[in-house]
Design an enzyme around this catalytic site. Sequence first.
Site, mmCIF file in Angstrom:
data_model
loop_
_atom_site.group_PDB
_atom_site.id
_atom_site.type_symbol
_atom_site.label_atom_id
_atom_site.label_comp_id
_atom_site.label_asym_id
_atom_site.label_seq_id
_atom_site.Cartn_x
_atom_site.Cartn_y
_atom_site.Cartn_z
ATOM 1 N N HIS A 36 44.145 23.654 29.912
ATOM 2 C CA HIS A 36 42.897 23.475 30.636
ATOM 3 C C HIS A 36 42.613 24.653 31.565
ATOM 4 O O HIS A 36 41.485 25.131 31.667
ATOM 5 C CB HIS A 36 42.945 22.175 31.447
ATOM 6 C CG HIS A 36 43.019 20.948 30.603
ATOM 7 N ND1 HIS A 36 41.899 20.294 30.130
ATOM 8 C CD2 HIS A 36 44.082 20.253 30.124
ATOM 9 C CE1 HIS A 36 42.265 19.254 29.412
ATOM 10 N NE2 HIS A 36 43.583 19.203 29.390
ATOM 11 N N ASP A 142 36.467 19.728 34.744
ATOM 12 C CA ASP A 142 37.182 19.391 33.512
ATOM 13 C C ASP A 142 36.899 17.930 33.163
ATOM 14 O O ASP A 142 36.479 17.139 34.009
ATOM 15 C CB ASP A 142 38.681 19.604 33.765
ATOM 16 C CG ASP A 142 39.517 19.418 32.519
ATOM 17 O OD1 ASP A 142 39.925 18.279 32.256
ATOM 18 O OD2 ASP A 142 39.759 20.403 31.817
ATOM 19 N N SER A 396 45.014 26.340 20.384
ATOM 20 C CA SER A 396 45.785 26.914 19.273
ATOM 21 C C SER A 396 44.961 26.945 17.993
ATOM 22 O O SER A 396 45.047 27.902 17.211
ATOM 23 C CB SER A 396 47.066 26.096 19.043
ATOM 24 O OG SER A 396 47.946 26.218 20.134
#
Length: 502
Positions: A36, A142, A396
Amino acid sequence: MNFSFPSEYLKHLPLFLPQMEKASELVFIPSAGMGHLVSAVEMARLLVARHDRLFITVFIMKLPFDSKGTESYIASLEASPVSPRVNFITLPKVPTIDKHMSPNSFRNQFIESHKTHVKNAVAELTESESDSRPRLAGFIIDMFCTTMIDVADEFGVPTYMFFTSPAAFLGLLFSLQRIRDVYNKDVSDFKDSDAELALPTFVNSVPAKVLPSVLLDKDGAEALLGYAKRFRETKGILVNTFMELESHALDSLSNGETPPLYPVGPILNLKSDDSQSGSEQAQQKSDVLEWLDDQPPSSVVFLCFGSMGSFGEDQVREIAWGLERSGLRFLWSLRQPPPKETVASPSDYSDPKAVLPEGFLDRAVGIGKVIGWAPQVAILAHPAIGGFVSHCGWNSTLESLWFGVPVATWPMYAEQQLNAFELVRELGLAVEINMEYRRSFYGDSPKVVKAEEIERGIREVMVQDSDLRKRVKETSEKSKAALMDGGSSHSSLGHFLDQIFL
Protein backbone atom coordinates in the site's frame (compact mmCIF):
# COMPACT_ATOMS: atom_id res chain seq x y z
CA MET A 1 2.49 17.71 18.99
CA ASN A 2 4.72 19.52 16.52
CA PHE A 3 5.07 18.49 12.89
CA SER A 4 7.84 20.40 11.10
CA PHE A 5 8.33 20.69 7.36
CA PRO A 6 11.73 20.35 5.68
CA SER A 7 13.22 23.52 4.26
CA GLU A 8 13.37 21.92 0.80
CA TYR A 9 9.58 21.63 0.91
CA LEU A 10 8.91 25.15 2.18
CA LYS A 11 11.35 27.02 -0.03
CA HIS A 12 9.34 26.12 -3.12
CA LEU A 13 6.18 27.77 -1.82
CA PRO A 14 7.04 31.40 -2.75
CA LEU A 15 7.37 30.33 -6.36
CA PHE A 16 3.61 30.23 -6.55
CA LEU A 17 2.75 33.65 -5.15
CA PRO A 18 2.69 35.41 -8.52
CA GLN A 19 0.47 32.72 -10.02
CA MET A 20 -3.21 33.41 -10.64
CA GLU A 21 -4.06 29.87 -9.53
CA LYS A 22 -3.31 29.17 -5.87
CA ALA A 23 -1.24 26.12 -5.10
CA SER A 24 -3.09 23.13 -3.64
CA GLU A 25 -2.10 20.44 -1.18
CA LEU A 26 -3.34 16.87 -0.85
CA VAL A 27 -2.93 14.73 2.25
CA PHE A 28 -2.21 11.06 1.48
CA ILE A 29 -3.12 8.43 4.08
CA PRO A 30 -2.01 4.97 2.92
CA SER A 31 -2.45 1.82 4.95
CA ALA A 32 0.59 0.44 6.68
CA GLY A 33 2.41 -2.29 4.79
CA MET A 34 4.78 -2.29 1.85
CA GLY A 35 2.32 -2.84 -1.00
CA HIS A 36 0.00 0.00 0.00
CA LEU A 37 2.78 2.43 0.93
CA VAL A 38 4.86 1.96 -2.22
CA SER A 39 1.84 2.44 -4.48
CA ALA A 40 0.80 5.60 -2.63
CA VAL A 41 4.27 7.10 -2.84
CA GLU A 42 4.47 6.41 -6.57
CA MET A 43 1.00 7.94 -6.99
CA ALA A 44 2.20 11.06 -5.16
CA ARG A 45 5.32 11.20 -7.30
CA LEU A 46 3.25 11.00 -10.48
CA LEU A 47 0.77 13.67 -9.37
CA VAL A 48 3.35 16.33 -8.52
CA ALA A 49 5.19 15.58 -11.75
CA ARG A 50 2.00 16.39 -13.67
CA HIS A 51 1.13 19.67 -11.93
CA ASP A 52 3.68 22.21 -10.69
CA ARG A 53 1.24 23.86 -8.27
CA LEU A 54 0.48 20.67 -6.36
CA PHE A 55 2.01 19.74 -3.00
CA ILE A 56 1.48 16.45 -1.18
CA THR A 57 2.01 15.37 2.43
CA VAL A 58 2.10 11.62 3.04
CA PHE A 59 1.31 10.33 6.54
CA ILE A 60 3.10 7.08 7.36
CA MET A 61 1.68 4.59 9.84
CA LYS A 62 4.29 2.08 11.01
CA LEU A 63 3.25 -1.42 11.97
CA PRO A 64 4.79 -2.82 15.16
CA PHE A 65 6.16 -5.75 13.14
CA ASP A 66 7.25 -4.03 9.92
CA SER A 67 9.79 -6.07 7.97
CA LYS A 68 13.34 -4.87 7.41
CA GLY A 69 12.40 -4.09 3.82
CA THR A 70 9.57 -1.80 4.92
CA GLU A 71 11.78 -0.10 7.51
CA SER A 72 14.49 0.47 4.89
CA TYR A 73 11.95 1.88 2.46
CA ILE A 74 10.54 4.34 5.03
CA ALA A 75 14.07 5.38 6.00
CA SER A 76 14.89 6.03 2.34
CA LEU A 77 11.83 8.27 2.00
CA GLU A 78 12.77 10.29 5.05
CA ALA A 79 16.40 10.60 3.96
CA SER A 80 15.81 11.38 0.30
CA PRO A 81 12.33 12.72 -0.56
CA VAL A 82 10.92 11.77 -3.96
CA SER A 83 10.27 15.44 -4.77
CA PRO A 84 10.70 18.82 -3.07
CA ARG A 85 6.89 19.05 -3.19
CA VAL A 86 6.25 15.71 -1.48
CA ASN A 87 6.62 15.73 2.28
CA PHE A 88 6.59 12.67 4.57
CA ILE A 89 5.43 12.65 8.17
CA THR A 90 5.81 9.46 10.21
CA LEU A 91 2.96 9.50 12.67
CA PRO A 92 3.65 8.82 16.36
CA LYS A 93 3.49 5.24 17.51
CA VAL A 94 0.15 4.13 18.87
CA PRO A 95 -0.32 2.09 22.06
CA THR A 96 0.70 -1.54 21.75
CA ILE A 97 -1.93 -3.63 19.99
CA ASP A 98 -2.23 -7.36 20.61
CA LYS A 99 -0.67 -9.08 17.58
CA HIS A 100 -2.62 -12.24 18.40
CA MET A 101 -6.05 -10.74 17.67
CA SER A 102 -7.78 -11.42 14.37
CA PRO A 103 -6.30 -9.60 11.35
CA ASN A 104 -9.53 -7.63 10.82
CA SER A 105 -9.71 -6.49 14.43
CA PHE A 106 -6.01 -5.66 14.42
CA ARG A 107 -6.27 -3.55 11.25
CA ASN A 108 -9.38 -1.69 12.40
CA GLN A 109 -7.96 -0.89 15.82
CA PHE A 110 -4.56 0.06 14.38
CA ILE A 111 -5.97 2.55 11.86
CA GLU A 112 -8.61 3.94 14.23
CA SER A 113 -5.92 4.61 16.83
CA HIS A 114 -4.14 6.92 14.35
CA LYS A 115 -7.18 9.15 13.86
CA THR A 116 -6.20 11.70 16.52
CA HIS A 117 -2.63 11.86 15.20
CA VAL A 118 -3.90 12.53 11.68
CA LYS A 119 -6.25 15.24 12.95
CA ASN A 120 -3.42 16.95 14.85
CA ALA A 121 -1.07 16.75 11.89
CA VAL A 122 -3.62 18.24 9.50
CA ALA A 123 -4.36 20.97 12.03
CA GLU A 124 -0.66 21.88 11.92
CA LEU A 125 -0.92 22.16 8.15
CA THR A 126 -4.01 24.36 8.15
CA GLU A 127 -2.91 26.54 11.08
CA SER A 128 0.16 27.57 9.11
CA GLU A 129 -1.90 28.43 6.03
CA SER A 130 -1.12 31.82 4.57
CA ASP A 131 -0.66 33.41 1.18
CA SER A 132 2.71 31.68 1.02
CA ARG A 133 1.48 28.12 1.36
CA PRO A 134 -1.02 25.98 -0.53
CA ARG A 135 -4.67 25.51 0.33
CA LEU A 136 -5.72 22.10 1.63
CA ALA A 137 -7.60 20.58 -1.31
CA GLY A 138 -8.48 17.15 0.04
CA PHE A 139 -7.50 13.76 1.44
CA ILE A 140 -6.51 10.73 -0.61
CA ILE A 141 -7.05 7.64 1.50
CA ASP A 142 -6.38 3.93 1.19
CA MET A 143 -9.31 1.51 0.99
CA PHE A 144 -8.82 0.49 4.65
CA CYS A 145 -8.65 4.08 5.90
CA THR A 146 -12.26 5.11 5.37
CA THR A 147 -12.48 6.21 9.02
CA MET A 148 -10.31 9.16 7.96
CA ILE A 149 -13.25 10.50 5.91
CA ASP A 150 -14.53 11.80 9.25
CA VAL A 151 -11.34 13.82 9.72
CA ALA A 152 -11.56 15.27 6.20
CA ASP A 153 -15.16 16.26 6.89
CA GLU A 154 -14.07 18.11 10.03
CA PHE A 155 -11.72 20.20 7.91
CA GLY A 156 -14.35 20.76 5.24
CA VAL A 157 -12.42 19.11 2.40
CA PRO A 158 -13.36 16.24 0.07
CA THR A 159 -11.99 12.73 0.31
CA TYR A 160 -10.73 10.72 -2.65
CA MET A 161 -9.60 7.12 -2.54
CA PHE A 162 -6.59 5.44 -4.12
CA PHE A 163 -7.59 1.81 -4.73
CA THR A 164 -4.46 -0.33 -5.04
CA SER A 165 -6.29 -3.46 -6.23
CA PRO A 166 -8.01 -4.20 -9.56
CA ALA A 167 -11.22 -2.53 -10.72
CA ALA A 168 -12.93 -5.94 -10.92
CA PHE A 169 -12.41 -6.39 -7.16
CA LEU A 170 -13.70 -2.89 -6.48
CA GLY A 171 -16.86 -3.78 -8.41
CA LEU A 172 -17.25 -7.00 -6.46
CA LEU A 173 -17.13 -5.05 -3.18
CA PHE A 174 -19.79 -2.61 -4.37
CA SER A 175 -21.99 -5.49 -5.55
CA LEU A 176 -21.69 -7.53 -2.36
CA GLN A 177 -22.23 -4.45 -0.20
CA ARG A 178 -25.48 -3.79 -2.07
CA ILE A 179 -26.53 -7.46 -1.73
CA ARG A 180 -25.90 -7.22 2.02
CA ASP A 181 -27.69 -3.93 2.58
CA VAL A 182 -30.59 -4.21 0.13
CA TYR A 183 -31.33 -7.95 0.33
CA ASN A 184 -30.02 -8.58 3.87
CA LYS A 185 -27.78 -11.38 2.60
CA ASP A 186 -24.87 -12.55 4.75
CA VAL A 187 -22.13 -13.03 2.13
CA SER A 188 -20.10 -15.20 4.51
CA ASP A 189 -22.71 -17.89 3.80
CA PHE A 190 -20.81 -18.49 0.55
CA LYS A 191 -18.06 -20.23 2.53
CA ASP A 192 -17.57 -23.81 1.26
CA SER A 193 -20.28 -23.14 -1.32
CA ASP A 194 -20.24 -24.31 -4.94
CA ALA A 195 -22.30 -21.27 -5.94
CA GLU A 196 -21.28 -19.04 -8.82
CA LEU A 197 -21.98 -15.32 -8.74
CA ALA A 198 -23.01 -13.14 -11.66
CA LEU A 199 -21.22 -9.85 -11.04
CA PRO A 200 -21.23 -6.81 -13.33
CA THR A 201 -17.46 -6.32 -13.34
CA PHE A 202 -16.79 -9.89 -14.53
CA VAL A 203 -17.68 -11.40 -17.90
CA ASN A 204 -17.73 -14.92 -16.45
CA SER A 205 -19.61 -16.06 -13.37
CA VAL A 206 -17.34 -16.01 -10.32
CA PRO A 207 -17.07 -19.17 -8.18
CA ALA A 208 -17.63 -18.49 -4.49
CA LYS A 209 -14.45 -20.52 -3.89
CA VAL A 210 -12.29 -17.65 -5.20
CA LEU A 211 -13.85 -14.96 -3.02
CA PRO A 212 -11.36 -13.32 -0.64
CA SER A 213 -11.06 -15.15 2.68
CA VAL A 214 -12.10 -12.05 4.58
CA LEU A 215 -15.52 -12.13 2.86
CA LEU A 216 -16.03 -15.75 3.91
CA ASP A 217 -15.74 -14.79 7.56
CA LYS A 218 -18.78 -13.11 9.16
CA ASP A 219 -16.85 -10.43 11.04
CA GLY A 220 -14.43 -9.91 8.18
CA ALA A 221 -17.24 -9.52 5.64
CA GLU A 222 -18.98 -6.97 7.84
CA ALA A 223 -15.76 -4.96 8.14
CA LEU A 224 -14.80 -5.03 4.46
CA LEU A 225 -18.29 -4.30 3.17
CA GLY A 226 -18.50 -1.53 5.75
CA TYR A 227 -15.46 0.02 4.06
CA ALA A 228 -17.13 -0.44 0.67
CA LYS A 229 -20.24 1.39 1.84
CA ARG A 230 -18.08 4.36 2.80
CA PHE A 231 -16.29 4.29 -0.56
CA ARG A 232 -19.52 5.78 -1.88
CA GLU A 233 -18.94 8.90 0.27
CA THR A 234 -15.75 9.78 -1.60
CA LYS A 235 -15.64 12.34 -4.40
CA GLY A 236 -13.68 10.03 -6.71
CA ILE A 237 -11.62 6.84 -6.81
CA LEU A 238 -8.17 6.56 -8.37
CA VAL A 239 -7.59 2.93 -9.41
CA ASN A 240 -4.22 1.31 -10.06
CA THR A 241 -5.22 -0.22 -13.37
CA PHE A 242 -5.57 0.85 -17.01
CA MET A 243 -8.43 0.82 -19.44
CA GLU A 244 -6.78 -1.58 -21.88
CA LEU A 245 -6.41 -4.20 -19.12
CA GLU A 246 -9.81 -3.97 -17.38
CA SER A 247 -12.08 -2.32 -19.92
CA HIS A 248 -15.12 -4.46 -19.01
CA ALA A 249 -14.83 -3.84 -15.26
CA LEU A 250 -14.26 -0.11 -15.72
CA ASP A 251 -17.12 0.28 -18.18
CA SER A 252 -19.48 -1.51 -15.79
CA LEU A 253 -18.54 0.94 -13.03
CA SER A 254 -19.31 4.03 -15.12
CA ASN A 255 -23.09 3.84 -14.66
CA GLY A 256 -23.29 6.74 -12.20
CA GLU A 257 -24.07 4.55 -9.19
CA THR A 258 -20.53 4.92 -7.77
CA PRO A 259 -18.14 7.86 -7.41
CA PRO A 260 -16.21 8.76 -10.59
CA LEU A 261 -13.37 6.34 -11.35
CA TYR A 262 -9.96 7.41 -12.59
CA PRO A 263 -7.88 4.46 -13.93
CA VAL A 264 -4.34 5.84 -13.63
CA GLY A 265 -2.12 2.73 -13.65
CA PRO A 266 0.05 0.90 -13.79
CA ILE A 267 1.56 2.76 -10.84
CA LEU A 268 4.84 0.97 -10.14
CA ASN A 269 8.07 1.64 -8.30
CA LEU A 270 10.58 0.23 -10.75
CA LYS A 271 13.43 1.20 -8.41
CA SER A 272 11.86 -0.41 -5.36
CA ASP A 273 14.66 -2.93 -4.91
CA ASP A 274 17.13 -0.12 -4.27
CA SER A 275 14.92 1.79 -1.84
CA GLN A 276 14.01 -1.31 0.17
CA SER A 277 17.44 -2.86 0.55
CA GLY A 278 20.34 -2.43 2.94
CA SER A 279 23.96 -3.33 2.25
CA GLU A 280 23.36 -7.05 2.88
CA GLN A 281 20.42 -7.11 0.49
CA ALA A 282 22.38 -5.09 -2.07
CA GLN A 283 24.95 -7.89 -2.09
CA GLN A 284 22.21 -10.51 -2.39
CA LYS A 285 20.80 -8.62 -5.36
CA SER A 286 24.22 -8.51 -7.02
CA ASP A 287 24.70 -12.27 -6.52
CA VAL A 288 21.26 -13.05 -7.96
CA LEU A 289 21.74 -10.88 -11.05
CA GLU A 290 25.19 -12.35 -11.68
CA TRP A 291 23.66 -15.83 -11.60
CA LEU A 292 20.90 -14.78 -13.99
CA ASP A 293 23.48 -13.29 -16.36
CA ASP A 294 24.79 -16.82 -16.91
CA GLN A 295 21.36 -18.25 -17.87
CA PRO A 296 19.90 -18.36 -21.41
CA PRO A 297 17.13 -15.90 -22.33
CA SER A 298 13.63 -16.72 -21.03
CA SER A 299 14.88 -19.97 -19.49
CA VAL A 300 14.34 -19.37 -15.75
CA VAL A 301 11.09 -19.65 -13.82
CA PHE A 302 10.99 -17.29 -10.84
CA LEU A 303 9.04 -18.23 -7.70
CA CYS A 304 8.17 -15.44 -5.26
CA PHE A 305 5.11 -15.04 -3.02
CA GLY A 306 5.13 -11.46 -1.77
CA SER A 307 6.15 -9.71 1.40
CA MET A 308 3.90 -11.96 3.54
CA GLY A 309 4.33 -15.18 1.57
CA SER A 310 5.75 -18.30 3.19
CA PHE A 311 4.97 -22.03 3.42
CA GLY A 312 5.11 -24.86 5.90
CA GLU A 313 7.71 -27.61 5.49
CA ASP A 314 5.34 -30.06 3.76
CA GLN A 315 4.55 -27.53 1.05
CA VAL A 316 8.19 -26.50 0.66
CA ARG A 317 9.13 -30.10 -0.11
CA GLU A 318 6.35 -30.41 -2.71
CA ILE A 319 7.59 -27.26 -4.45
CA ALA A 320 11.14 -28.62 -4.47
CA TRP A 321 10.01 -31.93 -5.97
CA GLY A 322 7.88 -30.15 -8.56
CA LEU A 323 10.82 -28.02 -9.64
CA GLU A 324 13.15 -30.99 -9.78
CA ARG A 325 10.67 -33.05 -11.82
CA SER A 326 10.22 -30.22 -14.31
CA GLY A 327 13.93 -30.13 -15.12
CA LEU A 328 13.62 -26.38 -15.74
CA ARG A 329 15.94 -23.67 -14.53
CA PHE A 330 14.55 -21.86 -11.48
CA LEU A 331 15.10 -19.03 -9.03
CA TRP A 332 13.14 -19.54 -5.81
CA SER A 333 12.58 -16.97 -3.06
CA LEU A 334 12.07 -19.20 -0.01
CA ARG A 335 11.01 -17.44 3.21
CA GLN A 336 10.67 -18.75 6.75
CA PRO A 337 7.16 -18.40 8.27
CA PRO A 338 6.77 -16.30 11.43
CA PRO A 339 5.88 -18.04 14.71
CA LYS A 340 2.41 -19.59 14.67
CA GLU A 341 -0.59 -17.50 15.76
CA THR A 342 1.21 -14.19 15.21
CA VAL A 343 0.74 -11.57 12.51
CA ALA A 344 4.29 -10.86 11.33
CA SER A 345 6.45 -10.83 8.23
CA PRO A 346 8.41 -13.87 7.05
CA SER A 347 12.18 -13.87 7.36
CA ASP A 348 15.11 -15.54 5.61
CA TYR A 349 16.21 -19.03 6.63
CA SER A 350 19.65 -19.25 8.20
CA ASP A 351 19.96 -22.65 6.51
CA PRO A 352 17.25 -23.63 3.97
CA LYS A 353 18.65 -27.19 3.81
CA ALA A 354 16.71 -27.88 7.00
CA VAL A 355 13.36 -27.68 5.17
CA LEU A 356 14.35 -28.88 1.69
CA PRO A 357 14.53 -32.52 0.55
CA GLU A 358 17.89 -34.11 1.28
CA GLY A 359 20.41 -33.37 -1.47
CA PHE A 360 18.06 -30.98 -3.33
CA LEU A 361 20.48 -28.04 -3.35
CA ASP A 362 23.34 -30.25 -4.54
CA ARG A 363 21.27 -31.63 -7.41
CA ALA A 364 20.13 -28.09 -8.35
CA VAL A 365 23.63 -26.72 -8.84
CA GLY A 366 23.91 -25.10 -12.26
CA ILE A 367 20.18 -25.02 -13.01
CA GLY A 368 18.54 -23.65 -9.88
CA LYS A 369 19.12 -21.16 -7.09
CA VAL A 370 17.32 -20.82 -3.75
CA ILE A 371 17.42 -17.37 -2.16
CA GLY A 372 15.69 -15.54 0.69
CA TRP A 373 14.60 -11.95 0.10
CA ALA A 374 14.24 -11.28 -3.63
CA PRO A 375 14.87 -8.04 -5.59
CA GLN A 376 11.68 -8.76 -7.52
CA VAL A 377 11.68 -5.82 -9.94
CA ALA A 378 15.26 -6.40 -11.03
CA ILE A 379 14.60 -10.11 -11.45
CA LEU A 380 11.43 -9.68 -13.52
CA ALA A 381 13.29 -7.16 -15.71
CA HIS A 382 16.09 -9.63 -16.44
CA PRO A 383 15.97 -11.27 -19.89
CA ALA A 384 16.71 -14.70 -18.41
CA ILE A 385 13.29 -14.80 -16.69
CA GLY A 386 10.67 -16.68 -18.71
CA GLY A 387 7.89 -17.24 -16.16
CA PHE A 388 6.73 -16.14 -12.74
CA VAL A 389 5.06 -18.33 -10.10
CA SER A 390 3.26 -15.62 -8.15
CA HIS A 391 0.83 -15.06 -5.30
CA CYS A 392 -1.01 -12.64 -7.61
CA GLY A 393 -0.75 -9.58 -5.42
CA TRP A 394 -1.80 -6.69 -7.63
CA ASN A 395 1.55 -4.88 -7.52
CA SER A 396 3.35 -8.08 -8.53
CA THR A 397 0.77 -8.71 -11.27
CA LEU A 398 1.27 -5.25 -12.76
CA GLU A 399 5.05 -5.65 -12.56
CA SER A 400 4.95 -8.98 -14.39
CA LEU A 401 2.73 -7.52 -17.11
CA TRP A 402 4.97 -4.46 -17.43
CA PHE A 403 7.99 -6.68 -18.09
CA GLY A 404 6.03 -9.12 -20.27
CA VAL A 405 6.54 -12.15 -18.00
CA PRO A 406 3.71 -14.76 -17.97
CA VAL A 407 2.36 -15.78 -14.56
CA ALA A 408 1.49 -19.15 -13.03
CA THR A 409 -1.04 -18.33 -10.32
CA TRP A 410 -0.65 -19.45 -6.72
CA PRO A 411 -2.75 -17.03 -4.61
CA MET A 412 -2.40 -17.00 -0.85
CA TYR A 413 -4.39 -14.29 0.96
CA ALA A 414 -6.30 -10.99 0.60
CA GLU A 415 -8.04 -10.73 -2.81
CA GLN A 416 -5.40 -12.84 -4.58
CA GLN A 417 -7.70 -15.77 -5.41
CA LEU A 418 -9.99 -13.33 -7.23
CA ASN A 419 -6.98 -11.74 -8.98
CA ALA A 420 -5.89 -15.21 -10.14
CA PHE A 421 -9.39 -15.90 -11.48
CA GLU A 422 -9.37 -12.61 -13.37
CA LEU A 423 -5.93 -13.25 -14.87
CA VAL A 424 -6.66 -16.82 -15.95
CA ARG A 425 -10.37 -16.86 -16.87
CA GLU A 426 -11.23 -13.25 -17.66
CA LEU A 427 -8.08 -11.93 -19.30
CA GLY A 428 -6.20 -15.02 -20.50
CA LEU A 429 -2.93 -13.62 -19.15
CA ALA A 430 -1.89 -16.44 -16.80
CA VAL A 431 -1.99 -20.18 -16.22
CA GLU A 432 -3.26 -21.84 -13.09
CA ILE A 433 -1.26 -23.85 -10.59
CA ASN A 434 -4.01 -23.68 -8.01
CA MET A 435 -6.61 -20.93 -7.84
CA GLU A 436 -8.29 -21.91 -4.58
CA TYR A 437 -5.22 -22.24 -2.34
CA ARG A 438 -5.36 -19.87 0.61
CA ARG A 439 -3.46 -19.22 3.80
CA SER A 440 -4.61 -17.28 6.81
CA PHE A 441 -2.57 -14.35 8.11
CA TYR A 442 -1.44 -16.75 10.83
CA GLY A 443 0.12 -19.00 8.18
CA ASP A 444 -2.38 -21.85 8.38
CA SER A 445 -3.49 -23.69 5.24
CA PRO A 446 -5.66 -26.80 5.06
CA LYS A 447 -4.29 -27.67 1.63
CA VAL A 448 -0.94 -28.84 0.27
CA VAL A 449 -0.47 -28.37 -3.46
CA LYS A 450 1.17 -31.51 -4.83
CA ALA A 451 4.36 -31.67 -6.87
CA GLU A 452 2.44 -32.87 -9.94
CA GLU A 453 0.27 -29.73 -10.01
CA ILE A 454 3.30 -27.52 -9.52
CA GLU A 455 5.26 -29.26 -12.28
CA ARG A 456 2.33 -28.97 -14.70
CA GLY A 457 1.86 -25.24 -14.04
CA ILE A 458 5.55 -24.48 -14.33
CA ARG A 459 5.89 -26.37 -17.61
CA GLU A 460 2.82 -24.61 -19.02
CA VAL A 461 3.93 -21.08 -18.13
CA MET A 462 7.40 -21.69 -19.57
CA VAL A 463 6.20 -22.74 -23.05
CA GLN A 464 7.95 -20.53 -25.56
CA ASP A 465 6.01 -18.88 -28.44
CA SER A 466 2.68 -19.70 -26.77
CA ASP A 467 -0.45 -17.62 -27.32
CA LEU A 468 -0.28 -16.73 -23.63
CA ARG A 469 3.22 -15.30 -24.00
CA LYS A 470 2.14 -13.26 -27.02
CA ARG A 471 -0.87 -11.83 -25.16
CA VAL A 472 1.30 -10.90 -22.19
CA LYS A 473 3.81 -9.15 -24.47
CA GLU A 474 1.00 -7.19 -26.11
CA THR A 475 -0.38 -6.20 -22.71
CA SER A 476 3.10 -5.08 -21.67
CA GLU A 477 3.20 -2.66 -24.59
CA LYS A 478 -0.31 -1.39 -23.77
CA SER A 479 0.60 -0.82 -20.11
CA LYS A 480 3.46 1.45 -21.10
CA ALA A 481 1.43 3.27 -23.74
CA ALA A 482 -1.31 4.01 -21.18
CA LEU A 483 1.11 6.22 -19.21
CA MET A 484 2.45 8.13 -22.19
CA ASP A 485 1.18 11.55 -23.26
CA GLY A 486 -2.24 10.93 -24.77
CA GLY A 487 -2.51 7.45 -23.25
CA SER A 488 -5.63 6.35 -21.38
CA SER A 489 -4.17 6.61 -17.86
CA HIS A 490 -2.31 9.84 -18.65
CA SER A 491 -5.61 11.42 -19.74
CA SER A 492 -7.51 10.02 -16.75
CA LEU A 493 -4.99 11.51 -14.32
CA GLY A 494 -5.41 14.85 -16.07
CA HIS A 495 -9.17 14.69 -15.49
CA PHE A 496 -8.55 14.04 -11.79
CA LEU A 497 -6.19 17.02 -11.49
CA ASP A 498 -8.83 19.20 -13.14
CA GLN A 499 -11.11 18.34 -10.20
CA ILE A 500 -8.44 19.31 -7.66
CA PHE A 501 -7.85 22.71 -9.25
CA LEU A 502 -11.47 23.63 -10.01
